[in-house]
Design a protein around this motif. Structure first.
Motif, PDB file in Angstrom:
ATOM      1  N   ALA A 183       2.933 -48.211  35.723  1.00 15.45           N
ATOM      2  CA  ALA A 183       2.389 -49.107  34.477  1.00 15.45           C
ATOM      3  C   ALA A 183       2.620 -50.392  34.917  1.00 15.45           C
ATOM      4  CB  ALA A 183       2.807 -48.444  33.234  1.00 15.45           C
ATOM      5  N   GLU A 184       1.912 -51.283  34.478  1.00 14.78           N
ATOM      6  CA  GLU A 184       2.121 -52.722  34.629  1.00 14.78           C
ATOM      7  C   GLU A 184       2.222 -53.540  33.310  1.00 14.78           C
ATOM      8  OE1 GLU A 184      -0.141 -55.469  37.171  1.00 14.78           O
ATOM      9  OE2 GLU A 184      -0.883 -53.545  37.847  1.00 14.78           O
ATOM     10  N   TRP A 185       3.568 -54.364  33.493  1.00 10.98           N
ATOM     11  CA  TRP A 185       3.744 -54.843  32.149  1.00 10.98           C
ATOM     12  C   TRP A 185       3.671 -56.570  32.478  1.00 10.98           C
ATOM     13  CZ3 TRP A 185       9.264 -54.602  29.357  1.00 10.98           C
ATOM     14  CH2 TRP A 185       9.053 -55.355  28.220  1.00 10.98           C
ATOM     15  N   PHE A 186       2.597 -57.063  32.007  1.00 11.60           N
ATOM     16  CA  PHE A 186       2.369 -58.373  32.404  1.00 11.60           C
ATOM     17  C   PHE A 186       3.263 -59.418  31.389  1.00 11.60           C
ATOM     18  CE2 PHE A 186      -1.789 -56.547  33.533  1.00 11.60           C
ATOM     19  CZ  PHE A 186      -1.855 -56.885  35.133  1.00 11.60           C
ATOM     20  N   GLY A 187       3.778 -60.312  32.243  1.00 15.07           N
ATOM     21  CA  GLY A 187       4.691 -61.356  31.469  1.00 15.07           C
ATOM     22  C   GLY A 187       6.067 -60.575  31.202  1.00 15.07           C
TER      23      GLY A 187
END
Length: 102
Positions: A72-76
């Motif tokens: 999963a990507e967590w931008f910022g």
């Protein structure tokens, strides 16, 4: 000035003419039918467009959550890796990237 006001009233008054003989007199419109047509039609169209927009995204979400092997990507969000610069230790330290001093 009064003549301008009177001419506006005369021009705004409805015309008193009879329906031509060749024209038919349509039946009265049922209010329930009119409401269904004028409210139900646009509402059904709105729901159809919303479904056409959201259904592919909902189908894709089910496929992605089934364990596709991607992280999963967590931008910022917080992240720590070897390629990031260290935070400055003291006020005189030059570590941590650009500094904004005036």
């Amino acid at each position: 000035m009064l003549s301008i006001a009177l001419s506006g009233v005369v021009l705004a008054s409805p015309a008193h003419a009879n329906v031509p003989e060749g024209w038919s007199n349509p039946a009265d419109v049922d209010p329930v039918h009119a409401i269904l047509l004028l409210v139900g039609g646009p509402l059904a169209l709105f729901i159809l467009i919303a479904l056409l927009v959201y259904l592919p995204a909902m189908a894709r979400r089910d496929r992605d959550s089934a364990g596709s092997g991607r992280d999963a990507e967590w931008f910022g969000g917080p992240r720590k890796s070897n390629d990031e610069l260290a935070a400055p230790d003291t006020e005189e330290s030059q570590a941590g990237g650009a500094s904004g001093k005036w």
